[in-house]
Scaffold this motif. Structure first.
Motif, short mmCIF file in Angstrom:
data_model
loop_
_atom_site.label_atom_id
_atom_site.label_comp_id
_atom_site.label_asym_id
_atom_site.label_seq_id
_atom_site.Cartn_x
_atom_site.Cartn_y
_atom_site.Cartn_z
N SER A 39 47.67 -42.43 -12.98
CA SER A 39 47.79 -43.88 -13.14
C SER A 39 49.02 -44.22 -13.96
O SER A 39 49.43 -43.47 -14.84
CB SER A 39 46.54 -44.45 -13.82
N LEU A 40 49.62 -45.38 -13.66
CA LEU A 40 50.78 -45.86 -14.41
C LEU A 40 50.40 -46.77 -15.58
O LEU A 40 51.26 -47.11 -16.39
CB LEU A 40 51.72 -46.63 -13.47
N THR A 41 49.12 -47.15 -15.66
CA THR A 41 48.74 -48.18 -16.63
C THR A 41 47.63 -47.78 -17.58
O THR A 41 47.49 -48.41 -18.63
CB THR A 41 48.33 -49.46 -15.90
N LYS A 42 46.81 -46.79 -17.24
CA LYS A 42 45.67 -46.48 -18.11
C LYS A 42 45.44 -44.98 -18.21
O LYS A 42 45.82 -44.20 -17.33
CB LYS A 42 44.40 -47.17 -17.61
N THR A 70 55.81 -47.00 -15.13
CA THR A 70 56.87 -46.28 -14.43
C THR A 70 56.53 -44.83 -14.14
O THR A 70 56.77 -44.34 -13.03
CB THR A 70 58.18 -46.33 -15.23
N LEU A 71 55.94 -44.12 -15.09
CA LEU A 71 55.67 -42.69 -14.93
C LEU A 71 54.30 -42.34 -15.50
O LEU A 71 53.97 -42.71 -16.63
CB LEU A 71 56.75 -41.87 -15.65
N GLY A 72 53.50 -41.64 -14.69
CA GLY A 72 52.18 -41.20 -15.13
C GLY A 72 51.90 -39.78 -14.65
O GLY A 72 52.48 -39.32 -13.66
N PRO A 130 60.05 -46.15 -9.64
CA PRO A 130 61.29 -46.74 -10.13
C PRO A 130 61.36 -48.24 -9.91
O PRO A 130 62.02 -48.96 -10.66
CB PRO A 130 62.38 -45.99 -9.33
N THR A 131 60.68 -48.72 -8.84
CA THR A 131 60.56 -50.16 -8.59
C THR A 131 59.12 -50.45 -8.21
O THR A 131 58.32 -49.55 -7.98
CB THR A 131 61.50 -50.61 -7.45
N LEU A 160 48.91 -25.65 -2.44
CA LEU A 160 49.44 -26.76 -1.65
C LEU A 160 50.33 -27.64 -2.53
O LEU A 160 49.85 -28.55 -3.20
CB LEU A 160 48.29 -27.58 -1.06
N PRO A 161 51.64 -27.39 -2.54
CA PRO A 161 52.57 -28.36 -3.14
C PRO A 161 52.87 -29.47 -2.15
O PRO A 161 53.01 -29.22 -0.94
CB PRO A 161 53.81 -27.51 -3.45
N ALA A 162 52.98 -30.70 -2.64
CA ALA A 162 53.21 -31.84 -1.75
C ALA A 162 54.05 -32.88 -2.46
O ALA A 162 54.04 -32.99 -3.70
CB ALA A 162 51.87 -32.45 -1.30
N LEU A 163 54.77 -33.64 -1.67
CA LEU A 163 55.58 -34.76 -2.18
C LEU A 163 55.33 -35.96 -1.27
O LEU A 163 55.68 -35.95 -0.09
CB LEU A 163 57.07 -34.40 -2.19
N LYS A 164 54.74 -37.00 -1.84
CA LYS A 164 54.42 -38.21 -1.09
C LYS A 164 55.29 -39.36 -1.57
O LYS A 164 55.41 -39.59 -2.78
CB LYS A 164 52.94 -38.56 -1.25
N ILE A 165 55.90 -40.08 -0.62
CA ILE A 165 56.76 -41.22 -0.93
C ILE A 165 56.23 -42.43 -0.17
O ILE A 165 56.02 -42.37 1.04
CB ILE A 165 58.23 -40.94 -0.54
N GLU A 166 56.01 -43.51 -0.90
CA GLU A 166 55.54 -44.76 -0.31
C GLU A 166 56.54 -45.87 -0.60
O GLU A 166 56.91 -46.09 -1.75
CB GLU A 166 54.15 -45.13 -0.86
#
Length: 408
Positions: A183-186, A219-221, A266-267, A317-323
């Motif tokens: 999470s980015l907020t909690k 921004t980063l969690g 980042p945005t 299982l390494p993975a990279l997800k971009i939305e």
């Protein structure tokens, strides 16, 4: 049959407010996260259990939607529901999901609405987040990998053909394991411990902890989890000839799980989520026992298989997800690498005994040739007095050879 008695079962998550602050700090420190992280306050546990039904949001159609509005047949179990039912993997999920069966004989072949495959490509898609992990094509039933249900946001079982969104391997349906995302907020923490005792065997236990927190708010969690479970054995493996104990409680099963994940935004339109999932399961021997030597009424189970049938099963299982949210359109990219190493075996002992039970054996002649003959002294090989294995034949170099004698 195995009979278990629970001694201790403790489940903790971010919505348990009654935990001492010292215990919370210790758990946070054990997870390697900042000890000053605060816990998110949700509804108390007693309200969640006695209040109205909670609406579940699923992504069965590749976008977030209320379960009651999804136009397909879906069963969704959250982590709270899994813990309440004592679910450890999909073999337990199948018990609570209508129209779903799983082959427990060693293939883990999942059948949804009666559709299954006994060879070639499977008919049930299995996804860990957005990566398919089912085996593609074999000449026999595949032994599917079953992720353990720790730190899982929910398990979704989609019944009916799902080829449009989940590929050709989902003719009967799809099973999706959705892990808890950072999470980015909690900040949040989840832990689970359990101890049980197997009557006539070894104790079983598990322990796991997971926690997440924002590093840069908004921004980063990050989130990390580690879990270990051992199911104690209760079947002793004995020598089929001497009946001496080779290994006590040989059919134990142990699993270790580690997961690391982060989210970077980042945005407000773009999020990047790298993750790494590792699971190592080791089954020391099979659970089958021989009734000839066993006494189930007194919790005494013995296996006379002459060979140990262990089954190590490890995958990562390494993975990279971009939305990327473009307003009316949302682009999703998932790049992953799934690597699994498993070893299974087949024991033909009983099959061979069935063949030799006919009493036909090969007799070696002095010239090295063989003939078939009935051996009454060794028939039958398996009876109420035990197992009677045929005497091993000597190597070729030790077999009698034909000789020529002359008389003068």
């Amino acid at each position: 049959m195995r009979r278990c008695k629970d001694i201790l079962a403790l489940h903790m998550s971010h919505d348990h407010r009654g935990l001492p602050s010292a215990l919370i700090a210790a758990l946070l420190a054990a997870s390697g996260l900042c000890g000053a992280a605060t816990m998110a306050a949700d509804a108390p546990a007693d309200e969640a259990s006695t209040g109205p039904l909670q609406e579940i949001v699923v992504t069965a159609t590749r976008h977030e939607e209320s379960l009651s509005k999804v136009p397909i047949s879906v069963t969704a179990l959250t982590q709270e529901a899994l813990d309440l039912r004592g679910v450890k993997d999909f073999q337990d999920v199948a018990r609570f999901t209508p129209g779903v069966n799983i082959d427990n004989s060693g293939t883990n072949n999942i059948s949804i609405r009666g559709i299954a495959s006994t060879g070639g490509a499977g008919t049930t898609g299995i996804y860990l987040d957005d990566t398919p992990i089912q085996m593609r094509a074999l000449a026999f039933n595949p032994d599917e990998a079953l992720p353990k249900s720790f730190d899982i946001e929910r398990v979704e079982v989609l019944r009916g053909p799902q080829g449009t969104l989940f590929g050709a391997g989902s003719e009967g349906g799809t099973v999706r394991y959705i892990t808890t995302q950072p999470s980015l907020t909690k900040s949040s923490i989840y832990a689970r411990e359990e101890v049980s005792y197997t009557q006539g065997g070894e104790p079983s236990y598990e322990a796991g902890i997971a926690g997440g927190m924002p590093i840069i708010d908004g921004t980063l969690g990050v989130r990390a989890s580690v879990w270990y479970r051992r199911d104690g054995g209760y079947v002793d493996r004995i020598d089929p000839v001497t009946l001496a104990t080779v290994q006590k409680n040989a059919n134990y099963d142990q699993t270790m799980l580690v997961r690391l994940a982060a989210v970077w935004a980042p945005t407000d339109k773009l999020t990047v989520t790298p993750s790494y999932y590792y699971q190592d399961r080791y089954r020391n021997d099979v659970e089958s026992y021989w009734p000839l030597y066993s006494d189930p009424g007194h919790d005494r189970f013995f296996s006379a298989n002459p060979t140990q049938r262990s089954a190590p099963d490890r995958f990562y299982l390494p993975a990279l997800k971009i939305e990327w949210d473009l307003g009316a359109t949302k682009l999703i990219s998932n790049t992953s690498y799934y690597h699994r190493q498993e070893e299974t075996g087949y024991d033909g002992t009983l099959y061979n005994l069935g063949f030799y039970q006919s009493g036909v054996f090969l007799n070696y002649l002095p010239d090295g040739s063989t003939t078939s003959a009935i051996s009454p002294g060794l028939y039958p090989l398996l009876d109420g007095h035990g197992i009677h294995l045929p005497r091993a034949q000597p190597p070729t170099a030790l077999r009698p050879r034909s000789t020529t004698a002359s008389k003068t």
